[in-house]
Design a protein around this motif. Structure first.
Motif, PDB file in Angstrom:
ATOM      1  N   GLN A 350       0.832  -1.202   0.000  1.00 28.59           N
ATOM      2  CA  GLN A 350       0.000   0.000   0.000  1.00 28.59           C
ATOM      3  C   GLN A 350       0.869   1.257   0.000  1.00 28.59           C
ATOM      4  OE1 GLN A 350      -2.258   0.966   3.595  1.00 28.59           O
ATOM      5  NE2 GLN A 350      -4.099   1.143   2.346  1.00 28.59           N
ATOM      6  N   LEU A 353       2.783   1.355  -3.553  1.00 26.01           N
ATOM      7  CA  LEU A 353       1.940   1.563  -4.729  1.00 26.01           C
ATOM      8  C   LEU A 353       1.198   2.884  -4.697  1.00 26.01           C
ATOM      9  CD1 LEU A 353       0.468  -2.040  -5.168  1.00 26.01           C
ATOM     10  CD2 LEU A 353       2.361  -0.978  -6.412  1.00 26.01           C
ATOM     11  N   ILE A 356       2.476   5.709  -6.849  1.00 27.21           N
ATOM     12  CA  ILE A 356       2.220   5.725  -8.297  1.00 27.21           C
ATOM     13  C   ILE A 356       0.726   5.628  -8.598  1.00 27.21           C
ATOM     14  CG2 ILE A 356       4.490   4.795  -8.902  1.00 27.21           C
ATOM     15  CD1 ILE A 356       3.264   2.038  -9.087  1.00 27.21           C
ATOM     16  N   GLY A 357      -0.087   5.939  -7.594  1.00 26.62           N
ATOM     17  CA  GLY A 357      -1.531   6.003  -7.790  1.00 26.62           C
ATOM     18  C   GLY A 357      -2.221   4.663  -7.914  1.00 26.62           C
ATOM     19  N   MET A 358      -1.644   3.597  -7.361  1.00 23.00           N
ATOM     20  CA  MET A 358      -2.252   2.271  -7.419  1.00 23.00           C
ATOM     21  C   MET A 358      -2.634   1.797  -6.027  1.00 23.00           C
ATOM     22  SD  MET A 358       0.223   0.379 -10.192  1.00 23.00           S
ATOM     23  CE  MET A 358      -0.727  -1.141 -10.084  1.00 23.00           C
ATOM     24  N   LYS A 359      -3.581   0.864  -5.969  1.00 23.93           N
ATOM     25  CA  LYS A 359      -4.017   0.308  -4.692  1.00 23.93           C
ATOM     26  C   LYS A 359      -3.411  -1.080  -4.485  1.00 23.93           C
ATOM     27  CE  LYS A 359      -8.470   2.678  -4.327  1.00 23.93           C
ATOM     28  NZ  LYS A 359      -9.947   2.500  -4.178  1.00 23.93           N
ATOM     29  N   ALA A 425       3.707  -8.017  -7.272  1.00 25.93           N
ATOM     30  CA  ALA A 425       2.816  -6.859  -7.254  1.00 25.93           C
ATOM     31  C   ALA A 425       3.586  -5.560  -7.530  1.00 25.93           C
ATOM     32  CB  ALA A 425       2.112  -6.763  -5.912  1.00 25.93           C
ATOM     33  N   LYS A 428       4.270  -5.101 -11.404  1.00 27.25           N
ATOM     34  CA  LYS A 428       3.150  -4.894 -12.343  1.00 27.25           C
ATOM     35  C   LYS A 428       3.108  -3.444 -12.816  1.00 27.25           C
ATOM     36  CE  LYS A 428       0.099  -8.558 -10.723  1.00 27.25           C
ATOM     37  NZ  LYS A 428      -1.225  -8.896 -10.117  1.00 27.25           N
TER      38      LYS A 428
END
Length: 428
Positions: A350, A353, A356-359, A425, A428
């Motif tokens: 969390q 990520l 870079i604006g990811m969940k 993760a 990705k």
């Protein structure tokens, strides 16, 4: 009352994870020992093979896991800044591995140089760990009972280590000391002091937070840990005496220790049974097995005090140890790893990520529940086999060893997959 967590002080993921991934490897080695030596490993408490097996489990599995959890919880739960935490983890981890391997080899070979080497590495591991923890504790005032009991657990670890040095010195003939008495004291402070007190401290925080139960009663959190520690001090003072009167007083103190352990078990079982979230959870199954094993160990211990003929049975010398180390200690660690490791991986994902604006993925995908449940059933069958193997060592010891290898290897694979999930993760 639970303390607000200080996630900003979370150490790097690799710091606790190295301890957690190493512990099942030592459990596999313990299983291999059972398979290789067979009945010899569970026939007599004082045999070199039994002592090697015991220290593989207590140092390589229990202490290894608990050290990783301690470093993590001291920073996040208590808010203690462990000095040079990365260096501390690396040195303690490496020295603990080398010390455990050296001590196990020393028991199996009776080689005095290996005992001396083990003393060097284990003394380094525990001295560095205690020094780093105490340096952090010096700067903070205790404001919750988790911290207070953790502090007692560290004192118990210090006493255990000191007694271990004396016991080893007596074993190799360097000091003329009563070996059996020292061994009993060393085992008591290691299992009832270091292991139990740290499990109690962690339970105060982890059980309500991860298993969604009510908090432990305030009187229990305030007095249980301190009472158990005080009883161990009194028991130690009485144990070194040799008169009949002192022996009777020691038995009374033993009953009080049993009562304290049983109280913790019953209260924990009650909290789990009345938990707020009724969704099935593998970690809860492990906690049920752990507390039930501790209760069974208490009942067996009490029966041996009341009925001496029970204490004279061949299996009595080993069955309480199996119930305590594998049933209570290893079960609770197994269950906590299925909560702590996914949570740490999810939290670090969390944090990484979010930049870079990811969940982060759903936490339940990190270690699938089905994989954990299957490993739990193998662990439960393994515990039953090991308990029965203390009664029928000739027939069941090797079978118990194979099952212990399977269960521990399955745990290691699940933890490894969680680590690989984290890396995948991020890519990705």
């Amino acid at each position: 009352m639970q303390r607000k967590l200080s996630f900003e002080q979370t150490p790097e993921l690799s710091i606790p994870l190295r301890f957690f991934l190493t512990a099942p490897v030592f459990a596999v080695l313990a299983g291999l020992l059972l398979v290789w030596f067979g009945p010899q490993a569970l026939a007599v408490r004082w045999s070199p093979v039994t002592l090697a097996l015991t220290h593989l489990l207590t140092l390589g599995v229990l202490t290894m896991s608990m050290t990783g959890a301690l470093i993590q919880l001291l920073q996040v739960v208590v808010g203690i800044d462990v000095p040079r935490v990365g260096l501390t983890a690396a040195i303690v981890h490496g020295a603990l591995i080398l010390g455990t391997c050296a001590l196990t080899s020393a028991f199996l070979s009776s080689a005095i140089p290996l005992f001396q080497l083990a003393l060097v590495f284990l003394s380094l591991a525990f001295t560095w760990l205690l020094g780093a923890c105490l340096a952090g504790m010096w700067r903070i005032k205790a404001d919750n009972m988790t911290f207070a009991v953790m502090r007692l657990a560290l004192v118990a670890l210090c006493i255990t280590g000191g007694l271990g040095v004396l016991t080893t010195s007596a074993l190799i003939g360097a000091l003329a000391l009563p070996l059996i008495s020292l061994t009993n004291l060393h085992a008591a402070w290691g299992l009832l002091g270091w292991v139990t007190l740290l499990v109690i401290a962690v339970a105060y925080q982890v059980v309500p937070m991860f298993l969604v139960t009510s908090v432990y009663p305030p009187r229990v959190t305030r007095y249980l840990g301190a009472s158990l520690f005080a009883l161990l001090i009194v028991w130690t003072a009485l144990h070194v005496q040799s008169t009949v009167t002192w022996h009777r007083l020691s038995s009374i103190v033993s009953v009080l220790v049993i009562a304290a352990l049983a109280l913790f078990s019953v209260i924990t079982l009650g909290l789990l049974w009345k938990r707020k979230r009724r969704v099935p959870d593998t970690a809860i199954f492990f906690w049920y097995v752990s507390t039930a094993s501790l209760l069974a160990c208490c009942g067996l211990w009490l029966a041996g005090l009341v009925r001496p003929e029970i204490a004279d049975m061949p299996c009595f010398a080993l069955m309480p140890g199996v119930l305590f180390i594998v049933g209570f200690g290893y079960s609770v660690i197994n269950g906590m790893l299925y909560k702590i490791v996914p949570f740490l991986i999810w939290y670090h994902l969390q944090s990484r990520l979010a930049d870079i604006g990811m969940k982060a993925p759903n936490i339940r995908k990190i270690i699938p529940e089905q994989a954990a449940v299957r490993q739990f059933y193998v662990h439960l069958l393994t515990l039953c086999a090991m308990v029965l193997a203390t009664i029928f060592p000739g027939q069941l010891t090797r079978l118990a060893g194979v099952m212990f290898i399977a269960s521990s290897l399955w745990l290691w694979v699940n933890l490894l997959r969680a680590t690989l999930f984290y890396r995948a993760a991020l890519l990705k």
